[in-house]
Design a protein around this motif. Structure first.
Motif, short mmCIF file in Angstrom:
data_model
loop_
_atom_site.label_atom_id
_atom_site.label_comp_id
_atom_site.label_asym_id
_atom_site.label_seq_id
_atom_site.Cartn_x
_atom_site.Cartn_y
_atom_site.Cartn_z
N MET A 1 0.85 -1.19 0.00
CA MET A 1 0.00 0.00 0.00
C MET A 1 0.89 1.24 0.00
O MET A 1 1.78 1.38 0.83
N LEU A 2 0.62 2.15 -0.95
CA LEU A 2 1.40 3.36 -1.11
C LEU A 2 0.58 4.58 -0.69
O LEU A 2 -0.55 4.78 -1.17
N ASN A 3 1.10 5.36 0.24
CA ASN A 3 0.45 6.60 0.66
C ASN A 3 1.44 7.75 0.55
O ASN A 3 2.58 7.64 1.02
N ILE A 4 1.01 8.84 -0.09
CA ILE A 4 1.87 10.01 -0.27
C ILE A 4 1.08 11.25 0.13
O ILE A 4 -0.03 11.48 -0.37
N THR A 5 1.63 12.04 1.02
CA THR A 5 1.04 13.33 1.38
C THR A 5 1.99 14.44 0.94
O THR A 5 3.16 14.47 1.36
N VAL A 6 1.49 15.32 0.08
CA VAL A 6 2.28 16.43 -0.45
C VAL A 6 1.83 17.70 0.26
O VAL A 6 0.64 18.04 0.25
N THR A 7 2.76 18.39 0.86
CA THR A 7 2.46 19.61 1.60
C THR A 7 3.13 20.81 0.94
O THR A 7 4.32 20.77 0.64
N GLY A 8 2.32 21.85 0.72
CA GLY A 8 2.83 23.09 0.13
C GLY A 8 2.53 24.27 1.02
O GLY A 8 2.68 24.21 2.24
N HIS A 9 2.04 25.36 0.40
CA HIS A 9 1.70 26.58 1.14
C HIS A 9 0.38 27.11 0.58
O HIS A 9 0.29 27.44 -0.60
N GLN A 10 -0.62 27.19 1.42
CA GLN A 10 -1.97 27.57 0.98
C GLN A 10 -2.04 29.05 0.61
O GLN A 10 -1.32 29.89 1.15
#
Length: 271
Positions: free
Chosen positions: A62-71
């Motif tokens: 199972m692959l999980n990716i969370t991408v975080t930027g700037h709102q």
């Protein structure tokens, strides 16, 4: 002399952790089988049995990716770090990992992103995007390398956009390996059970909890075709589809095959 029979349809490709939990609960601690057999229904000519030696169903991660930027405001994206765009690039990038880094001459590999969630409005660049998917492989070395390459690719693609990517890869199922000697000895038995209606199974891409049993004893995993006569198996609804239909007359062949494999195995061992 012990053998274990997993009946048709009790778990199936991509099912729950049933087999692993049963083993952890001590299923084979007091009585360990000398061989283990399973049959699973699939689209195919009704009553046809198919199998292969060696790798038979895929390992699954199972692959999980969370991408975080700037709102920020969607009309002023230069004031933001857009995780949506970075996520889109990551989705394309993980396919390149398969096509350019996985040794596909050694073993097939598949990466599928099945879900992606992010954002709350059309004019808002969100803070983060979460996606999940599945990795399918048939060779442990390919599996290990693919995990490393996917993690590196996602992290660096996000970094190139000024974002960050948190990657989690959770092992689910192992590759189901049909024991070569057991497979060879049972081939004539299966041919008799199916009245000669047999074929070499293709690699399905599905994963199976039977793989954990087959790590404990020589195993043989067989597919049973259940598409009614007159219907093309290639266009029949697949497993895990509400339109999937089983020609129940094929189950007679499956039951006969299981019984014959057990009887012939035990008879050979007694000799």
């Amino acid at each position: 002399m012990e053998w274990y029979c997993k009946s048709t349809g009790t778990a199936g490709p991509d099912a729950s952790w049933g087999a692993k939990l049963m083993l952890e609960d001590g299923l084979f601690e007091s009585v360990k089988p000398d061989a283990i057999f399973a049959i699973h229904v699939m689209p195919g000519p009704s009553g046809q049995l198919s199998w292969r030696s060696g790798a038979t169903t895929a390992a699954s991660d199972m692959l999980n990716i969370t991408v975080t930027g700037h709102q920020g405001h969607g009309g002023m994206p230069w004031n933001t770090i857009d995780p949506v765009v970075a996520s889109a690039q990551i989705i394309n990038g993980v396919q390149t990992v398969v096509s350019r880094k996985a040794n596909l001459t050694r073993s097939p590999a598949v990466v599928t992103i099945g879900s992606i969630h992010g954002g709350s409005g059309p004019n808002i660049v969100p803070e983060s995007v979460a996606m999940s998917g599945t990795i399918r492989t048939y060779d442990q070395d390919v599996r290990d390398k693919l995990r490393d390459d996917l993690t590196l690719s996602a992290e660096k693609i996000a970094e190139s956009a000024g974002a960050t990517a948190e990657v989690s890869i959770e092992p689910m199922y192992s590759t189901t390996i049909n024991d070569a000697e057991l497979t060879a000895s049972m081939a004539p038995v299966l041919e008799r059970a199916a009245d000669g209606k047999v074929a070499t199974a293709e690699l399905p891409g599905a994963a199976e909890d039977f793989s954990f049993f087959a790590q404990q004893a020589p195993g043989l995993y067989v597919f049973l075709g259940v598409t009614p006569d007159g219907q093309d198996p290639a266009t029949a609804a697949p497993n895990h589809n509400p339109e999937f239909f089983v020609d129940e007359s094929a189950l007679v062949v499956g039951s006969r095959a299981m019984a014959m494999m057990a009887v012939n195995f035990l008879a050979a061992e007694n000799e």
